[in-house]
Motif scaffolding. Structure first.
Motif, PDB file in Angstrom:
ATOM      1  N   SER A 149       0.809  -1.215   0.000  1.00  0.00           N
ATOM      2  CA  SER A 149       0.000   0.000   0.000  1.00  0.00           C
ATOM      3  C   SER A 149       0.841   1.264   0.000  1.00  0.00           C
ATOM      4  CB  SER A 149      -0.901   0.028   1.240  1.00  0.00           C
ATOM      5  OG  SER A 149      -1.662  -1.137   1.352  1.00  0.00           O
ATOM      6  N   ALA A 150       0.149   2.360  -0.205  1.00  0.00           N
ATOM      7  CA  ALA A 150       0.706   3.698   0.014  1.00  0.00           C
ATOM      8  C   ALA A 150      -0.235   4.401   0.980  1.00  0.00           C
ATOM      9  CB  ALA A 150       0.792   4.473  -1.299  1.00  0.00           C
ATOM     10  N   VAL A 151       0.353   5.123   1.932  1.00  0.00           N
ATOM     11  CA  VAL A 151      -0.440   5.909   2.873  1.00  0.00           C
ATOM     12  C   VAL A 151       0.062   7.346   2.822  1.00  0.00           C
ATOM     13  CG1 VAL A 151      -0.980   3.988   4.419  1.00  0.00           C
ATOM     14  CG2 VAL A 151       1.058   5.337   4.817  1.00  0.00           C
ATOM     15  N   LEU A 152      -0.841   8.257   3.099  1.00  0.00           N
ATOM     16  CA  LEU A 152      -0.494   9.673   3.146  1.00  0.00           C
ATOM     17  C   LEU A 152      -0.550  10.125   4.592  1.00  0.00           C
ATOM     18  CD1 LEU A 152      -0.084  12.542   1.869  1.00  0.00           C
ATOM     19  CD2 LEU A 152      -2.579  12.705   1.851  1.00  0.00           C
ATOM     20  N   VAL A 153       0.533  10.732   5.054  1.00  0.00           N
ATOM     21  CA  VAL A 153       0.535  11.375   6.362  1.00  0.00           C
ATOM     22  C   VAL A 153       0.321  12.860   6.089  1.00  0.00           C
ATOM     23  CG1 VAL A 153       1.808  11.848   8.469  1.00  0.00           C
ATOM     24  CG2 VAL A 153       2.142   9.680   7.275  1.00  0.00           C
ATOM     25  N   ARG A 154      -0.853  13.353   6.510  1.00  0.00           N
ATOM     26  CA  ARG A 154      -1.169  14.772   6.303  1.00  0.00           C
ATOM     27  C   ARG A 154      -0.322  15.638   7.237  1.00  0.00           C
ATOM     28  NH1 ARG A 154      -6.544  12.451   6.877  1.00  0.00           N
ATOM     29  NH2 ARG A 154      -7.527  12.256   4.848  1.00  0.00           N
ATOM     30  N   ALA A 155      -0.366  16.947   7.026  1.00  0.00           N
ATOM     31  CA  ALA A 155       0.408  17.887   7.849  1.00  0.00           C
ATOM     32  C   ALA A 155       0.054  17.758   9.328  1.00  0.00           C
ATOM     33  CB  ALA A 155       0.185  19.313   7.354  1.00  0.00           C
ATOM     34  N   ASP A 156      -1.207  17.422   9.647  1.00  0.00           N
ATOM     35  CA  ASP A 156      -1.612  17.307  11.053  1.00  0.00           C
ATOM     36  C   ASP A 156      -1.301  15.930  11.650  1.00  0.00           C
ATOM     37  OD1 ASP A 156      -3.512  15.671   9.869  1.00  0.00           O
ATOM     38  OD2 ASP A 156      -5.243  16.798  10.610  1.00  0.00           O
ATOM     39  N   GLY A 157      -0.678  15.046  10.878  1.00  0.00           N
ATOM     40  CA  GLY A 157      -0.300  13.729  11.383  1.00  0.00           C
ATOM     41  C   GLY A 157      -1.334  12.653  11.156  1.00  0.00           C
ATOM     42  N   THR A 158      -2.509  12.998  10.635  1.00  0.00           N
ATOM     43  CA  THR A 158      -3.509  11.973  10.367  1.00  0.00           C
ATOM     44  C   THR A 158      -3.146  11.214   9.099  1.00  0.00           C
ATOM     45  OG1 THR A 158      -4.923  13.532   9.187  1.00  0.00           O
ATOM     46  CG2 THR A 158      -5.367  13.216  11.544  1.00  0.00           C
ATOM     47  N   LEU A 159      -3.596   9.963   9.052  1.00  0.00           N
ATOM     48  CA  LEU A 159      -3.310   9.106   7.905  1.00  0.00           C
ATOM     49  C   LEU A 159      -4.493   9.086   6.947  1.00  0.00           C
ATOM     50  CD1 LEU A 159      -1.737   6.005   9.686  1.00  0.00           C
ATOM     51  CD2 LEU A 159      -0.546   7.798   8.443  1.00  0.00           C
ATOM     52  N   ALA A 160      -4.189   9.115   5.666  1.00  0.00           N
ATOM     53  CA  ALA A 160      -5.201   8.924   4.624  1.00  0.00           C
ATOM     54  C   ALA A 160      -4.798   7.678   3.856  1.00  0.00           C
ATOM     55  CB  ALA A 160      -5.261  10.130   3.699  1.00  0.00           C
ATOM     56  N   GLY A 161      -5.774   6.963   3.403  1.00  0.00           N
ATOM     57  CA  GLY A 161      -5.471   5.737   2.681  1.00  0.00           C
ATOM     58  C   GLY A 161      -5.865   4.559   3.550  1.00  0.00           C
ATOM     59  N   PRO A 162      -5.355   3.458   3.271  1.00  0.00           N
ATOM     60  CA  PRO A 162      -4.314   3.154   2.308  1.00  0.00           C
ATOM     61  C   PRO A 162      -4.848   3.008   0.891  1.00  0.00           C
ATOM     62  CG  PRO A 162      -4.929   1.177   3.498  1.00  0.00           C
ATOM     63  CD  PRO A 162      -5.735   2.294   4.082  1.00  0.00           C
ATOM     64  N   ALA A 163      -3.954   3.211  -0.061  1.00  0.00           N
ATOM     65  CA  ALA A 163      -4.231   2.906  -1.463  1.00  0.00           C
ATOM     66  C   ALA A 163      -3.391   1.680  -1.787  1.00  0.00           C
ATOM     67  CB  ALA A 163      -3.850   4.077  -2.359  1.00  0.00           C
ATOM     68  N   ASP A 164      -4.034   0.624  -2.233  1.00  0.00           N
ATOM     69  CA  ASP A 164      -3.359  -0.651  -2.418  1.00  0.00           C
ATOM     70  C   ASP A 164      -2.902  -0.858  -3.856  1.00  0.00           C
ATOM     71  OD1 ASP A 164      -3.981  -1.259   0.243  1.00  0.00           O
ATOM     72  OD2 ASP A 164      -5.936  -2.050  -0.352  1.00  0.00           O
TER      73      ASP A 164
END
Length: 184
Positions: A149-164
């Protein structure tokens, strides 16, 4: 579309030669000139749009970690330190987005986590630009299924994703018939 035009021009040129008529050759030539003119106009329009488009400074991290070193628990902390140092260097040079390679994060991430550093070492250490990290993610028990997967760590530290990753590489990421032939 372009393949169709090439085929059409070739057919018209062949027909022109077989019939000893200039009409098909003229039509083919006119089509080629029209396509070239449209291309020139379109390229200028795209160049103008690109000049007006916002620019995003992207920093690419390449830690050069060998496949035999990946996911070795003894090396995970030093690998993560290398990724952090490279990311921080890119951020200091103005990167607005940092991108790590596929499966760079040396730990597995539960798919239901929503904040960086929650029950795992953080992908991004401290504040910084958003970071896209390649990682192995997994579903909690009972399935314990893993994903590339790929995950995005936003500026505030929250995670978006995962994109597999959709198409896994045979025999290194996916073994065919593994469910039917578990000894593989």
């Amino acid at each position: 579309f372009l393949a169709f035009v090439v085929l059409l021009v070739g057919a018209w040129m062949t027909e022109s030669r077989l019939r000893r008529s200039l009409a098909p050759a003229a039509a083919a030539s006119a089509l080629v000139v029209c396509m070239a003119a449209y291309g020139a106009v379109r390229i200028r329009a795209i160049d103008r749009a690109r000049e007006r488009a916002p620019v995003l400074r992207v920093g690419i991290v390449q830690p050069n970690i060998g496949i035999d070193e990946k996911f070795d628990p003894r090396l995970a902390a030093s690998q993560l330190e290398r990724l952090h140092a490279m990311s921080e260097s890119l951020a200091a040079r103005g990167a607005e987005l940092v991108v790590w390679p596929e499966s760079a994060y040396p730990y597995s991430i539960r798919r239901d986590l929503r904040h960086d550093g929650q029950r795992m070492p953080p992908i991004r250490r401290g504040p910084g630009p958003p970071t896209i990290a390649g990682a192995l993610t997994f579903e909690p028990a009972p399935s314990r299924r893993f994903y590339n997967s790929a995950v995005l760590v936003r500026a505030d530290g929250t995670l978006a994703g995962p994109a597999d990753k959709v198409d896994l590489v045979l025999f290194s990421e996916r073994i065919p018939f593994l469910d039917a032939l578990p000894f593989l």
